[in-house]
Design a protein around this motif. Structure first.
Motif, PDB file in Angstrom:
ATOM      1  N   VAL C  69       0.833  -1.203   0.000  1.00 41.10           N
ATOM      2  CA  VAL C  69       0.000   0.000   0.000  1.00 41.10           C
ATOM      3  C   VAL C  69       0.868   1.254   0.000  1.00 41.10           C
ATOM      4  O   VAL C  69       0.630   2.201  -0.756  1.00 41.10           O
ATOM      5  N   GLY C  70       1.882   1.279   0.832  1.00 40.34           N
ATOM      6  CA  GLY C  70       2.763   2.446   0.893  1.00 40.34           C
ATOM      7  C   GLY C  70       3.448   2.702  -0.435  1.00 40.34           C
ATOM      8  O   GLY C  70       3.525   3.838  -0.908  1.00 40.34           O
ATOM      9  N   SER C  71       3.946   1.629  -1.067  1.00 40.65           N
ATOM     10  CA  SER C  71       4.577   1.776  -2.382  1.00 40.65           C
ATOM     11  C   SER C  71       3.595   2.323  -3.392  1.00 40.65           C
ATOM     12  O   SER C  71       3.889   3.261  -4.133  1.00 40.65           O
ATOM     13  N   SER C  72       2.420   1.688  -3.428  1.00 41.06           N
ATOM     14  CA  SER C  72       1.424   2.088  -4.419  1.00 41.06           C
ATOM     15  C   SER C  72       1.065   3.550  -4.264  1.00 41.06           C
ATOM     16  O   SER C  72       0.969   4.285  -5.241  1.00 41.06           O
ATOM     17  N   LEU C  73       0.848   3.962  -3.022  1.00 43.71           N
ATOM     18  CA  LEU C  73       0.439   5.345  -2.803  1.00 43.71           C
ATOM     19  C   LEU C  73       1.549   6.315  -3.199  1.00 43.71           C
ATOM     20  O   LEU C  73       1.287   7.369  -3.786  1.00 43.71           O
ATOM     21  N   ALA C  74       2.795   5.972  -2.877  1.00 49.62           N
ATOM     22  CA  ALA C  74       3.894   6.872  -3.215  1.00 49.62           C
ATOM     23  C   ALA C  74       4.027   7.017  -4.727  1.00 49.62           C
ATOM     24  O   ALA C  74       4.166   8.122  -5.254  1.00 49.62           O
ATOM     25  N   VAL C  75       3.956   5.900  -5.446  1.00 56.02           N
ATOM     26  CA  VAL C  75       4.075   5.973  -6.905  1.00 56.02           C
ATOM     27  C   VAL C  75       2.881   6.715  -7.493  1.00 56.02           C
ATOM     28  O   VAL C  75       3.020   7.542  -8.399  1.00 56.02           O
ATOM     29  N   ALA C  76       1.694   6.429  -6.953  1.00 56.86           N
ATOM     30  CA  ALA C  76       0.506   7.151  -7.428  1.00 56.86           C
ATOM     31  C   ALA C  76       0.678   8.643  -7.207  1.00 56.86           C
ATOM     32  O   ALA C  76       0.275   9.459  -8.042  1.00 56.86           O
ATOM     33  N   GLY C  77       1.279   9.007  -6.088  1.00 62.83           N
ATOM     34  CA  GLY C  77       1.510  10.419  -5.796  1.00 62.83           C
ATOM     35  C   GLY C  77       2.447  11.049  -6.812  1.00 62.83           C
ATOM     36  O   GLY C  77       2.190  12.150  -7.322  1.00 62.83           O
ATOM     37  N   VAL C  78       3.539  10.348  -7.139  1.00 68.87           N
ATOM     38  CA  VAL C  78       4.466  10.864  -8.153  1.00 68.87           C
ATOM     39  C   VAL C  78       3.707  11.128  -9.446  1.00 68.87           C
ATOM     40  O   VAL C  78       3.830  12.186 -10.069  1.00 68.87           O
ATOM     41  N   ARG C 194      -3.233  -6.965  -6.419  1.00 67.88           N
ATOM     42  CA  ARG C 194      -2.640  -5.683  -6.030  1.00 67.88           C
ATOM     43  C   ARG C 194      -1.151  -5.658  -6.299  1.00 67.88           C
ATOM     44  O   ARG C 194      -0.597  -4.637  -6.734  1.00 67.88           O
ATOM     45  N   ILE C 195      -0.491  -6.751  -6.012  1.00 67.32           N
ATOM     46  CA  ILE C 195       0.953  -6.812  -6.261  1.00 67.32           C
ATOM     47  C   ILE C 195       1.217  -6.709  -7.755  1.00 67.32           C
ATOM     48  O   ILE C 195       2.138  -6.009  -8.200  1.00 67.32           O
ATOM     49  N   LEU C 196       0.376  -7.356  -8.536  1.00 66.90           N
ATOM     50  CA  LEU C 196       0.519  -7.311  -9.981  1.00 66.90           C
ATOM     51  C   LEU C 196       0.353  -5.887 -10.497  1.00 66.90           C
ATOM     52  O   LEU C 196       1.136  -5.410 -11.332  1.00 66.90           O
ATOM     53  N   VAL C 197      -0.667  -5.202  -9.979  1.00 65.57           N
ATOM     54  CA  VAL C 197      -0.902  -3.819 -10.411  1.00 65.57           C
ATOM     55  C   VAL C 197       0.314  -2.956 -10.080  1.00 65.57           C
ATOM     56  O   VAL C 197       0.781  -2.164 -10.909  1.00 65.57           O
ATOM     57  N   LEU C 198       0.830  -3.114  -8.886  1.00 64.26           N
ATOM     58  CA  LEU C 198       1.990  -2.310  -8.489  1.00 64.26           C
ATOM     59  C   LEU C 198       3.175  -2.577  -9.409  1.00 64.26           C
ATOM     60  O   LEU C 198       3.818  -1.647  -9.915  1.00 64.26           O
ATOM     61  N   SER C 247      -4.896   0.462  -3.302  1.00 64.19           N
ATOM     62  CA  SER C 247      -4.545   0.780  -1.923  1.00 64.19           C
ATOM     63  C   SER C 247      -5.778   0.997  -1.060  1.00 64.19           C
ATOM     64  O   SER C 247      -5.897   0.451   0.022  1.00 64.19           O
ATOM     65  N   VAL C 248      -6.690   1.812  -1.568  1.00 63.88           N
ATOM     66  CA  VAL C 248      -7.837   2.194  -0.749  1.00 63.88           C
ATOM     67  C   VAL C 248      -8.732   1.002  -0.456  1.00 63.88           C
ATOM     68  O   VAL C 248      -9.313   0.889   0.614  1.00 63.88           O
ATOM     69  N   THR C 249      -8.841   0.086  -1.422  1.00 64.25           N
ATOM     70  CA  THR C 249      -9.707  -1.055  -1.180  1.00 64.25           C
ATOM     71  C   THR C 249      -9.112  -2.003  -0.142  1.00 64.25           C
ATOM     72  O   THR C 249      -9.812  -2.835   0.423  1.00 64.25           O
ATOM     73  N   LEU C 250      -7.823  -1.889   0.106  1.00 63.40           N
ATOM     74  CA  LEU C 250      -7.210  -2.749   1.115  1.00 63.40           C
ATOM     75  C   LEU C 250      -7.152  -2.073   2.476  1.00 63.40           C
ATOM     76  O   LEU C 250      -7.426  -2.675   3.502  1.00 63.40           O
ATOM     77  N   ALA C 251      -6.781  -0.802   2.481  1.00 60.68           N
ATOM     78  CA  ALA C 251      -6.476  -0.166   3.762  1.00 60.68           C
ATOM     79  C   ALA C 251      -7.272   1.098   4.025  1.00 60.68           C
ATOM     80  O   ALA C 251      -6.997   1.787   4.994  1.00 60.68           O
ATOM     81  N   GLY C 252      -8.237   1.399   3.181  1.00 61.31           N
ATOM     82  CA  GLY C 252      -8.905   2.672   3.373  1.00 61.31           C
ATOM     83  C   GLY C 252      -7.991   3.815   2.944  1.00 61.31           C
ATOM     84  O   GLY C 252      -6.851   3.586   2.545  1.00 61.31           O
ATOM     85  N   GLY C 284       8.007   4.819   0.208  1.00 64.65           N
ATOM     86  CA  GLY C 284       6.618   4.796   0.648  1.00 64.65           C
ATOM     87  C   GLY C 284       6.295   3.513   1.388  1.00 64.65           C
ATOM     88  O   GLY C 284       5.644   3.529   2.433  1.00 64.65           O
ATOM     89  N   GLY C 285       6.761   2.404   0.850  1.00 70.84           N
ATOM     90  CA  GLY C 285       6.511   1.132   1.512  1.00 70.84           C
ATOM     91  C   GLY C 285       7.124   1.093   2.892  1.00 70.84           C
ATOM     92  O   GLY C 285       6.475   0.726   3.881  1.00 70.84           O
ATOM     93  N   THR C 286       8.382   1.500   2.964  1.00 70.01           N
ATOM     94  CA  THR C 286       9.071   1.499   4.257  1.00 70.01           C
ATOM     95  C   THR C 286       8.349   2.380   5.262  1.00 70.01           C
ATOM     96  O   THR C 286       8.132   1.995   6.413  1.00 70.01           O
ATOM     97  N   LEU C 287       7.987   3.561   4.808  1.00 65.72           N
ATOM     98  CA  LEU C 287       7.335   4.503   5.719  1.00 65.72           C
ATOM     99  C   LEU C 287       6.042   3.946   6.281  1.00 65.72           C
ATOM    100  O   LEU C 287       5.754   4.068   7.476  1.00 65.72           O
ATOM    101  N   LEU C 288       5.255   3.312   5.417  1.00 65.53           N
ATOM    102  CA  LEU C 288       3.972   2.816   5.913  1.00 65.53           C
ATOM    103  C   LEU C 288       4.161   1.621   6.843  1.00 65.53           C
ATOM    104  O   LEU C 288       3.428   1.470   7.823  1.00 65.53           O
TER     105      LEU C 288
END
Lengths: 313, 255, 331
Positions: C69-78, C194-198, C247-252, C284-288
């Protein structure tokens, strides 16, 4: 039957003066109603109701909490009810009464149209803004907030006084106290059992020592593993519960649910409670309402805890 | 060698006609300037020639091939445009900015080659910027930034070069010498250049052909010596001008 | 040049080490103390115990989910920040998380079993993406302010619905709803999709990384240099939306990771997307993972929603970035 003492508090006089001088209609007298055999201790524990130029008994009553509705019927004053909250479903006669709103939103216009001469409020469950609005509109509001079994008994007596049913109320209150004392006598001194009480599973909610549930657990010969937590309702992690390793896990079950939230623990067979098959469900309507049926909850809890006690290694 | 052909071009912004049935032929080695009053559509015309806008009617061809039939990368290899406003984000360094102009030539999978790197360094040197190569564009002066953009245009190595007010912000020295050197080189290499210049006299000095946008859709074009008359220019700019001759050079000043 | 090859490789190596360390730490930390002998005997003879169950069925899936989730969100943010050319853009600005949340709350409101929530959340996210594309399509160019405005309006609309559902809920439902809305990681695996999408978006991102750099230099310039900006923007929009939905569907809606991590990484390694994308993913992954660990342990036995921790970390970091350098995207 003893006449309860009625006292004027200094705060009330000040409020009365300001109310008269102010732009609010009606004048207020703050009354502290005491009653029952242990009047002094009860008086200090119970939240005061607010009454104004009110004549006992009330004839048109609105109840803003399901437990208040239940007590009203319990003391034989059910016919005086003209309106109840949406969640008042016991006894079945209550289902026929007009609804004045849910805990989210009160229908103030409905309340006005029913012309009550007494409104029973519940401090914890009603919005303070709603209650003061009802007062400002000139209605009499009796506010209570029972937090212990003793306070429930006192509330029964108070409502008995307000409804002119003091005899029935007294006998019901005594019956309530007697049953509780009997359960205490039977179970409180037994081998103590460590209990985790679970309110909800997503997320995991529990209650601390200040909640009446902890009192029930203690009276049934147990201790709440999370009684020391800072707030009354707390979210805890799965690991915290695993770490506490309670002997018994108790949850409440409503009529509409088919599986209790406590069933989530069955995937942890290493837990003492799970290994001893001590996952208990109590009827939610009994344990969650501060009314006479809490005795049923207590009975169910004590009996099931006792069985659980026997199953422990 | 690239010939830029414009056929029957109709260009409009909202209701305003920029050009009506314009036919233009820019041959390799020619340098054209587009003249006209402010707001007459010179920049719009340039953008259209670069393939960034579609005309209402008409065709633009590069060596007989329609511009809009080219793939975008191919077009980037053939036509380059220097924009009027600075486009670089502040945190890109000069080297990276010029390297990005090599985009039409860089394969997606291989990345920049040794050649690309050499071209970038050389373009920057041509503009006198070797020392500033690794500085962030945002930290450079206006003139230095403009020279970086010129270096990028050089690096893009297109045969048709469109310049929108190329020497804005530049010191006189650069305005004359830089432009002179660049244009001489491009002429020799057979590139076709179309410029918009703010300074009328610089435009006349450096271009061998002029295109005048009169503002009502009509145009005037031809060799500089023929088109640059007091009468034409005064009508074009709607202000009386006087011609001053110094040696073999003519200058036009407000009357 | 800000980053030479060695610097790049060093940064990635350090981040990889941090990621693994964070996940490892998250496995060891918690209310239940690890009994090392139990772990050893598990690896030797496969005996299951409380320790192994806690580590492998609670902490490990949750740590992996937190990382994904952290990775996905960080990349989505970029990607959102490139797409909208706005330093304040985050994965949620176009309304995907709002749609997801609204659908999730309906399920909770109706008292349906909790297992239906992720399905509803996915439907909501998908619906929101489709709605956004249909509404913004007329503008032609996907990065224009029209897209941003459409997204903001959609997000507001979803917000209104969410408020509506909250006002209808019973007391215990609301607690669940609020917890979900603040971002809550449950002990479950992220799932193959989700892993595939990332991974897919990471690969696509690396392929178009140079194009992304060019896109930031200005639309006209990018087009004049041969970039099909319209197509590229649509790709970025879809990629970012898919990542956000995953991300959102897994962790809100976990906040701040998508906004702050790209800026933090730009400060360290510059804006070149070929490095920024993978580095942001790791960071992002590490941070989360770390935030999740804190949420679980800081006031144990109480548990906080992980979104609260990311906000607490994110706000001061963001303020620091603002002061230190200004946000390094042209707006």
């Amino acid at each position: 039957m003893r006449d309860p003492n009625i006292q004027f508090s200094p705060i009330a006089i000040g409020q009365a003066i300001s109310a008269v001088c102010g732009f609010l209609s009606g004048s207020f007298f703050l009354l502290i109603v005491t009653g029952g055999s242990s009047s002094d201790s009860l008086a200090s524990e119970i939240d005061h109701g607010v009454l104004s130029q009110f004549e006992v008994p009330a004839e048109r009553v609105i109840s803003l909490a399901p437990h208040l509705t239940e007590i009203m019927f319990h003391i034989g004053a059910g016919e005086s009810l003209v309106g109840v909250m949406a969640s008042s479903d016991f006894p079945s006669a209550a289902l026929l009464l007009p609804r004045v709103g849910s805990h989210r939103l009160l229908d103030l216009e409905k309340i006005i149209s029913l012309k009550p001469d007494l409104v029973l409020g519940w401090k914890e469950g009603n919005h303070e803004a709603d209650l003061s609005m009802i007062r400002r509109l000139g209605f009499n509001v009796f506010e209570s907030n029972p937090g212990t079994l003793e306070e429930i008994a006192a509330l029964i007596r108070q409502l008995g006084f307000l409804m002119g049913k003091t005899e029935i109320a007294e006998s019901q209150a005594r019956d309530f106290e007697r049953k509780i004392a009997e359960l205490r006598r039977r179970y409180a001194k037994k081998e103590p059992v460590r209990v985790f009480y679970q309110v909800w599973d997503h997320p995991i909610y529990t209650l601390n020592g200040r909640h009446v549930v902890s009192q029930l657990i203690e009276d049934c010969g147990g201790s709440n593993v999370f009684s020391e937590l800072p707030t009354i309702s707390v979210v805890v992690s799965v690991e915290a519960v695993l770490n506490a390793d309670p002997d018994v896990i108790v949850g409440s079950l409503t009529k509409t649910e088919d599986s209790s939230p406590v069933s989530m623990w069955s995937q942890w067979p290493a837990m003492t409670a799970v290994a001893s098959q001590n996952l208990i469900s109590i009827d939610a309507d009994h344990i969650a309402r501060m009314g006479p049926r809490i005795v049923l909850a207590m009975t169910e809890l004590c009996e099931k805890m006792d069985l659980a006690r026997a199953r422990l290694p | 060698m690239m010939r830029l052909e414009v056929q029957s071009l109709d260009l409009r912004i909202s209701e305003k006609k920029i050009c009506d049935d314009l036919t233009l032929n820019v041959k390799p080695g020619e340098v054209w300037s587009v003249l006209g009053r402010n707001g007459v559509g010179k920049t719009t015309l340039l953008h259209t020639l670069a393939g960034l806008r579609d005309p209402l009617k008409g065709q633009i061809k590069l060596d007989g091939v329609a511009l809009n039939s080219l793939a975008t990368k191919a077009r980037g290899q053939k036509v380059s445009i220097l924009f009027q406003q600075t486009q670089a984000p502040i945190s890109t360094c000069a080297y990276d900015f010029v390297m990005s102009a090599r985009h039409p030539w860089i394969s997606r999978w291989a990345g920049p080659t040794r050649d690309d790197q050499d071209i970038v360094v050389e373009s920057l040197s041509q503009m006198g910027l070797e020392a500033l190569m690794h500085r962030d564009v945002g930290s450079l002066s206006g003139g230095e930034r403009r020279r970086v953009e010129l270096a990028a245009t050089v690096a893009q190595n297109a045969q048709t070069i469109l310049l929108d007010e190329p020497v804005n912000h530049l010191d006189l020295h650069y305005q004359i010498n830089l432009l002179q050197d660049a244009l001489t080189k491009w002429r020799a290499e057979g590139r076709a250049v179309v410029m918009v210049m703010h300074d009328l006299n610089l435009a006349i000095r450096f271009s061998d052909h002029l295109l005048c946008l009169c503002g009502d859709g009509s145009t005037l074009q031809g060799e500089t010596s023929a088109v640059a008359t007091t009468e034409n220019l005064s009508t074009l700019l709607r202000y009386p001008l006087r011609e001053l001759t110094l040696g073999d050079r003519s200058f036009f000043i407000p009357a | 040049m800000k980053s030479s090859h060695r610097y790049q490789r060093l940064t990635i190596a350090i981040l990889l080490v941090f990621s693994i360390a964070a996940v490892g730490l998250s496995l060891l930390v918690g209310s239940v103390s690890i009994v090392w002998n139990d772990l050893i005997s598990f690896f030797r003879s496969g005996t299951v115990s409380m320790t192994t169950m806690v580590v492998f069925e609670l902490r490990l899936p949750r740590a992996v989910s937190a990382f994904v989730v952290g990775s996905s969100l960080a990349v989505a943010g970029v990607m959102m920040q490139v797409l909208l050319r706005n330093p304040l853009a985050d994965p949620y600005v176009l309304g995907v998380s709002g749609g997801s949340a609204a659908f999730a709350l309906i399920v909770m409101l109706l008292g349906l079993p909790f297992s239906a929530v992720p399905i509803a959340a996915t439907l909501g996210a998908g619906f929101s993406i489709v709605l956004l594309i249909l509404l913004a399509r007329a503008s032609g160019d996907w990065g224009s302010s029209r897209l941003l405005l459409t997204g903001i309006v959609l997000a507001s609309g979803w917000g209104a619905l969410i408020g509506f559902f909250l006002s209808l809920g019973e007391a215990n439902q609301i607690q669940g709803m609020l917890f979900w809305l603040m971002g809550d990681l449950r002990p479950e695996w992220p799932g193959f999709i989700r892993i595939l999408v990332l991974l897919a978006v990471l690969i696509v991102g690396l392929i178009v990384a140079r194009d992304l750099d060019l896109l930031l230099e200005g639309d006209l310039r990018a087009r004049s240099l041969g970039l099909n900006t319209s197509a590229l923007r649509l790709i970025i929009l879809l990629a970012a939306s898919l990542l956000t939905a995953a991300s959102v569907t897994l962790a809100g809606p976990v906040g701040f990771i998508g906004l702050v991590v790209p800026h933090m990484m730009r400060l360290i390694i510059g804006s070149r997307h070929r490095l920024l994308i993978p580095v942001s993913a790791l960071a992002g992954g590490t941070l989360l993972v770390i935030a999740e660990m804190i949420a679980r342990t800081v006031i144990a036995p109480q548990q906080l929603p992980v979104g609260v921790i990311t906000s607490f970390i994110g706000v001061p970091v963001f303020l620091y970035l603002l002061r230190r350098r200004g946000l390094s995207i042209p707006s």
